[in-house]
Structures are given as structure tokens and as C-alpha cells.
Motif scaffolding. Sequence first.
Motif, short mmCIF file in Angstrom:
data_model
loop_
_atom_site.label_atom_id
_atom_site.label_comp_id
_atom_site.label_asym_id
_atom_site.label_seq_id
_atom_site.Cartn_x
_atom_site.Cartn_y
_atom_site.Cartn_z
N TRP A 39 1.16 -1.67 -0.21
CA TRP A 39 0.08 0.59 0.23
C TRP A 39 1.02 1.34 -0.03
O TRP A 39 0.12 2.49 0.48
CB TRP A 39 -0.57 0.02 0.84
CG TRP A 39 -0.18 -0.20 3.29
CD1 TRP A 39 0.33 1.30 3.60
CD2 TRP A 39 0.01 -1.37 3.68
NE1 TRP A 39 1.12 1.27 4.02
CE2 TRP A 39 0.78 -1.00 4.72
CE3 TRP A 39 -0.36 -2.67 3.09
CZ2 TRP A 39 0.31 -1.78 5.78
CZ3 TRP A 39 0.12 -3.69 4.61
CH2 TRP A 39 0.83 -2.90 5.43
N ARG A 40 2.05 1.65 -0.25
CA ARG A 40 2.93 2.19 -0.42
C ARG A 40 2.84 2.98 -1.83
O ARG A 40 2.17 2.99 -2.95
CB ARG A 40 4.54 1.67 -0.68
CG ARG A 40 5.41 2.24 0.17
CD ARG A 40 6.48 1.80 0.23
NE ARG A 40 7.01 1.95 -1.30
CZ ARG A 40 8.36 1.43 -1.31
NH1 ARG A 40 9.42 0.39 -0.17
NH2 ARG A 40 8.56 2.18 -2.67
N ALA A 41 2.37 4.60 -1.40
CA ALA A 41 1.97 5.12 -2.10
C ALA A 41 1.89 5.38 -3.51
O ALA A 41 2.22 5.46 -4.61
CB ALA A 41 2.13 6.90 -1.58
N ASP A 42 4.27 5.27 -3.64
CA ASP A 42 4.86 5.62 -4.95
C ASP A 42 4.69 4.35 -5.63
O ASP A 42 4.09 4.47 -6.95
CB ASP A 42 6.05 6.12 -4.28
CG ASP A 42 6.69 4.78 -3.64
OD1 ASP A 42 5.73 3.51 -2.27
OD2 ASP A 42 7.51 4.18 -4.17
N ILE A 43 4.49 2.76 -5.08
CA ILE A 43 4.09 2.02 -5.76
C ILE A 43 2.75 2.39 -6.42
O ILE A 43 2.62 1.66 -7.48
CB ILE A 43 4.36 0.60 -4.94
CG1 ILE A 43 5.11 0.29 -4.44
CG2 ILE A 43 3.92 -0.59 -5.42
CD1 ILE A 43 5.96 -0.83 -3.10
#
Length: 322
Positions: free
Chosen positions: A43-47
Motif C-alpha cells: 500500500w505504499r503511495a509511490d508503488i
Amino acid sequence: MEEKGIAKLLIIPEAVRTLQRKLYTKAKQEPAYRFYALYDKVWRADILMHAYCLVRANKGSPGVDGMNFDDIEQKTGIDTFLLELAQDLKNKTYTPSPVRRVMIPKADGSQRPLRIPTIRDRVAQMVAKLHFEPLVELYFHADSYGYRPNKSAHQALEVTIKRCWRHDWALEFNIKGLFDNIDHQLLMKAVRKHTSYRWLLLYIERWLTAPIELEDGAIMVRKRGVPQGGVISPVLSNLFMHYAFDMWMERQFPERPFCHYADDGLVHCKDEAEAKAIKIALADRLQECGLEMHPDKSKIHLTRNMFHGEWNYRIDPRPIVG
């Protein structure tokens, strides 16, 4: 989101590239190693943003919810859309929607089913693909060309032409309805061989079994196959073919060069008798794996001076043996 902005964001972020490189390197150096503590990367924003941009670049129609990219970008907002998906992934409450079936006309007059996930599910699948593909890509056979990074139909055609100068006979084969008939149990066995991510195993199983919404709105339960239209489906079908065909060929006919592009393949043979024997053996092997060799599109050819085709293995329009 403007096209220029999308093109800029399609460049893999360094943090995502580093993660993929670490996964690939670790899988290569220690094949038995299993990753467990990576769920926080999902759930990382960049991914998630990179996954969205990749899905956006592929365009595509809305799924069963009717939501298109304009709806997301002009009404919901990309940040809100991705934040909601991130929360569902983080809280482990994410559940895929049914896939929408659309019948696509084929050149021969028949139709093939395209199963379209929602954009939300396509983004989630892209996140999974970014994690899973580095774990399996290094194991795939060099002559498997379908839907792979830095591989193309033109490369397959080029290597096939060269081999036709050295081998006079070839078995052309097609797998009837590959995407619709992949056995879920065998596929998940292959997936588990390469990852122990519980979240990845869970979501892949959910995507495989997500019901199908037909044109009239009726819901159909799916027990086999991968959705032809799903983001992660090409990687899964390549993994299935890796064990059903590529590795089998390496064991049974190690001296016979071959290549395949998804459900189409070609095996070079020393003579007609060998081509016939391989055709019988391959038909049996595919049956063992729950697949079927296409009776009309699988033929034996005398290859000398007869290669005219584009990438569809049509070496000789008049097959020697049916």
C-alpha cells in the motif's frame, strides 16, 4: 491526467526499481528463499501511483462498476481513489469485483471472451505483478516470448526463421482456449513454488475465482482459467506454461529447439517421424495439465523454402500432415 504527465510517471520510480531489483537478485541467488515481510510495500503511495499510471497507459474499458479514468481523475480524484484502495489493502479488506465479459470478434468469424476487471482491481493486480514478476521472470525459458519484459513476437519470428534453415521439419501447435482452461489447483501449486507471500497467494486466488458478469447481467461462477484482460494474467499464464510445456520439453526432448508465444508454439524436428511422435506426446502432456491441443491449428510442416509468415507459425500453408 494529461498524456504528458502519464508518460513522465511511467518512468519507474527509483524506490520501486530498487525493490524489484532486490527481489530479482535475492530470488536468483537463493532460489529457496521465501519473502514474508513485504506486505507493508503493497500500500505504499509511490508503488500505488506507479501501478495506476501503468494501468492508465494501457487504457481499457470500465469494469462492472462502470467507472472509467475520467471518473477517477475528474470526480473522485486520483489521490482519494488510491488512498481508499491503500486502506483496503492495509486493512486486508480488499475484495475484487466480478469481471465484465465482452465478446471480441475474431478473424475466422468466431468470438473470444475478454474479461475486464474494474480499474480498481487492475491497479491492485498491477501492484501484485510488480512484486511477483521479479520472482519468476528469471526462471522463464529464453524461448518463451509472450508478454514478457524485453521479449517480442518479432524476436520469436527471427529465431524461428534462423532455426528453419537448420531443421527441415517443425510441429506447429496451438493450445485451444489456454486462458480459459488453466487449472487453478496446478497454477497455485506453481505460484507457491515461487512465493510465500500470504497476501499475494490470497489475492491471486481471489482474482482467479472472481465471478463473471455476462452481457445480460447474469453472474457466472469461474472454476478454471485466468481472465484474459487481467493485468496479472499474462504472468500467471507464462508461469503455467513454464511447467506444463517449457520444463517438460527440457526433460523429454532436450535436443529439440522450440519457442512459443502464449498459446502458440513451434518445435523444430529432425524428420517427419519425430515430429509425429512429439505431436502425440505433447497432446498427452497438455491433456495431463487440463489443456487441449487445437486439432485444426496444430500441424506438421516441411519448412525448407516455405517460411513466409508473420508471427502465427504459418510456415507452410499446405501442411504435410494434419
